[in-house]
Design a protein around this motif. Sequence first.
Motif, PDB file in Angstrom:
ATOM      1  N   MET A 123      -4.661 -26.867   6.735  1.00  0.00           N
ATOM      2  CA  MET A 123      -3.898 -28.031   6.323  1.00  0.00           C
ATOM      3  C   MET A 123      -2.520 -27.985   6.960  1.00  0.00           C
ATOM      4  O   MET A 123      -1.962 -26.937   7.174  1.00  0.00           O
ATOM      5  CB  MET A 123      -3.738 -28.042   4.811  1.00  0.00           C
ATOM      6  CG  MET A 123      -4.951 -28.376   4.051  1.00  0.00           C
ATOM      7  SD  MET A 123      -4.381 -28.924   2.454  1.00  0.00           S
ATOM      8  CE  MET A 123      -5.895 -29.064   1.606  1.00  0.00           C
ATOM      9  N   SER A 124      -1.992 -29.157   7.237  1.00  0.00           N
ATOM     10  CA  SER A 124      -0.658 -29.231   7.809  1.00  0.00           C
ATOM     11  C   SER A 124       0.094 -30.408   7.210  1.00  0.00           C
ATOM     12  O   SER A 124      -0.504 -31.395   6.818  1.00  0.00           O
ATOM     13  CB  SER A 124      -0.732 -29.366   9.328  1.00  0.00           C
ATOM     14  OG  SER A 124      -1.399 -30.552   9.683  1.00  0.00           O
ATOM     15  N   GLU A 125       1.413 -30.240   7.137  1.00  0.00           N
ATOM     16  CA  GLU A 125       2.249 -31.319   6.617  1.00  0.00           C
ATOM     17  C   GLU A 125       2.751 -32.167   7.783  1.00  0.00           C
ATOM     18  O   GLU A 125       2.898 -31.692   8.894  1.00  0.00           O
ATOM     19  CB  GLU A 125       3.433 -30.743   5.838  1.00  0.00           C
ATOM     20  CG  GLU A 125       3.015 -30.161   4.508  1.00  0.00           C
ATOM     21  CD  GLU A 125       4.200 -29.728   3.681  1.00  0.00           C
ATOM     22  OE1 GLU A 125       5.290 -30.300   3.843  1.00  0.00           O
ATOM     23  OE2 GLU A 125       4.022 -28.807   2.877  1.00  0.00           O
ATOM     24  N   VAL A 126       3.038 -33.403   7.495  1.00  0.00           N
ATOM     25  CA  VAL A 126       3.463 -34.372   8.505  1.00  0.00           C
ATOM     26  C   VAL A 126       4.976 -34.454   8.541  1.00  0.00           C
ATOM     27  O   VAL A 126       5.626 -34.527   7.501  1.00  0.00           O
ATOM     28  CB  VAL A 126       2.843 -35.749   8.181  1.00  0.00           C
ATOM     29  CG1 VAL A 126       3.338 -36.803   9.128  1.00  0.00           C
ATOM     30  CG2 VAL A 126       1.339 -35.664   8.226  1.00  0.00           C
ATOM     31  N   ARG A 127       5.548 -34.500   9.732  1.00  0.00           N
ATOM     32  CA  ARG A 127       7.001 -34.534   9.903  1.00  0.00           C
ATOM     33  C   ARG A 127       7.629 -35.867   9.509  1.00  0.00           C
ATOM     34  O   ARG A 127       8.768 -35.921   9.114  1.00  0.00           O
ATOM     35  CB  ARG A 127       7.372 -34.164  11.329  1.00  0.00           C
ATOM     36  CG  ARG A 127       6.931 -35.187  12.345  1.00  0.00           C
ATOM     37  CD  ARG A 127       7.099 -34.695  13.775  1.00  0.00           C
ATOM     38  NE  ARG A 127       6.597 -35.638  14.733  1.00  0.00           N
ATOM     39  CZ  ARG A 127       5.324 -35.845  15.004  1.00  0.00           C
ATOM     40  NH1 ARG A 127       4.401 -35.173  14.368  1.00  0.00           N
ATOM     41  NH2 ARG A 127       4.944 -36.721  15.913  1.00  0.00           N
ATOM     42  N   ASP A 128       6.898 -36.982   9.631  1.00  0.00           N
ATOM     43  CA  ASP A 128       7.434 -38.300   9.294  1.00  0.00           C
ATOM     44  C   ASP A 128       6.406 -39.055   8.453  1.00  0.00           C
ATOM     45  O   ASP A 128       5.687 -39.916   8.964  1.00  0.00           O
ATOM     46  CB  ASP A 128       7.786 -39.065  10.575  1.00  0.00           C
ATOM     47  CG  ASP A 128       8.519 -40.365  10.310  1.00  0.00           C
ATOM     48  OD1 ASP A 128       8.683 -40.743   9.127  1.00  0.00           O
ATOM     49  OD2 ASP A 128       8.927 -41.012  11.285  1.00  0.00           O
ATOM     50  N   PRO A 129       6.300 -38.728   7.161  1.00  0.00           N
ATOM     51  CA  PRO A 129       5.244 -39.307   6.334  1.00  0.00           C
ATOM     52  C   PRO A 129       5.305 -40.825   6.209  1.00  0.00           C
ATOM     53  O   PRO A 129       4.267 -41.477   6.150  1.00  0.00           O
ATOM     54  CB  PRO A 129       5.413 -38.635   4.972  1.00  0.00           C
ATOM     55  CG  PRO A 129       6.696 -37.918   5.006  1.00  0.00           C
ATOM     56  CD  PRO A 129       7.117 -37.782   6.426  1.00  0.00           C
ATOM     57  N   GLU A 130       6.494 -41.404   6.215  1.00  0.00           N
ATOM     58  CA  GLU A 130       6.596 -42.858   6.080  1.00  0.00           C
ATOM     59  C   GLU A 130       5.991 -43.567   7.291  1.00  0.00           C
ATOM     60  O   GLU A 130       5.266 -44.548   7.153  1.00  0.00           O
ATOM     61  CB  GLU A 130       8.049 -43.300   5.871  1.00  0.00           C
ATOM     62  CG  GLU A 130       8.607 -42.961   4.497  1.00  0.00           C
ATOM     63  CD  GLU A 130       9.094 -41.522   4.377  1.00  0.00           C
ATOM     64  OE1 GLU A 130       9.179 -40.797   5.403  1.00  0.00           O
ATOM     65  OE2 GLU A 130       9.375 -41.103   3.245  1.00  0.00           O
ATOM     66  N   ALA A 131       6.281 -43.052   8.482  1.00  0.00           N
ATOM     67  CA  ALA A 131       5.731 -43.655   9.707  1.00  0.00           C
ATOM     68  C   ALA A 131       4.209 -43.504   9.746  1.00  0.00           C
ATOM     69  O   ALA A 131       3.495 -44.429  10.136  1.00  0.00           O
ATOM     70  CB  ALA A 131       6.356 -43.034  10.941  1.00  0.00           C
ATOM     71  N   LEU A 132       3.699 -42.346   9.328  1.00  0.00           N
ATOM     72  CA  LEU A 132       2.254 -42.153   9.297  1.00  0.00           C
ATOM     73  C   LEU A 132       1.612 -43.063   8.261  1.00  0.00           C
ATOM     74  O   LEU A 132       0.554 -43.641   8.512  1.00  0.00           O
ATOM     75  CB  LEU A 132       1.891 -40.694   9.029  1.00  0.00           C
ATOM     76  CG  LEU A 132       0.387 -40.409   8.962  1.00  0.00           C
ATOM     77  CD1 LEU A 132      -0.339 -40.864  10.227  1.00  0.00           C
ATOM     78  CD2 LEU A 132       0.134 -38.940   8.692  1.00  0.00           C
TER      79      LEU A 132
END
Length: 113
Positions: free
Chosen positions: A1-10
Motif C-alpha cells: 500500500m502507498s499513500e498519495v502525495r496530492d489526494p485532492e487532485a487524485l
Amino acid sequence: MSEVRDPEALADLLGDECTRTILVETKKEPCSAAELSDCAGVSEPTVYRRLERLREYDLVTEDIQPVTDGKNYKLYRTDLDGIELDISEDGFEITISRRERMADRFTQFVEGS
C-alpha cells in the motif's frame, strides 16, 4: 500500500467518468488507447490525457508491443487492487493498494525476499 502525495487532485481525477472507465477496462485486460476511446466514448486525445495523469500516480502502466511492420503498439494496464479515501482533521488521505503480478511474486520467491 502507498499513500498519495496530492489526494485532492487524485480525487478529482477519479471523479471523472473517462478515468474510471480506463481503470475498469485496463484491470480486465491490457488495452490500447483506441480501445479505451471506444469503451469510454471519448476521443483518443482525451484518453491519452487521462492516461498521462493516471501514470503520474502509477495507476496505469504502459507496455510496448512490437509489431511486424516496425511500429510499436502500446497497451495500458493497471495492477490497481483498491483505493481507500479517509478523512481526518488534517484533510483527505488516499491509500492505494496494488495486486502483485505473478511474475513479480515468482521473482520474490526465487530471490527469497
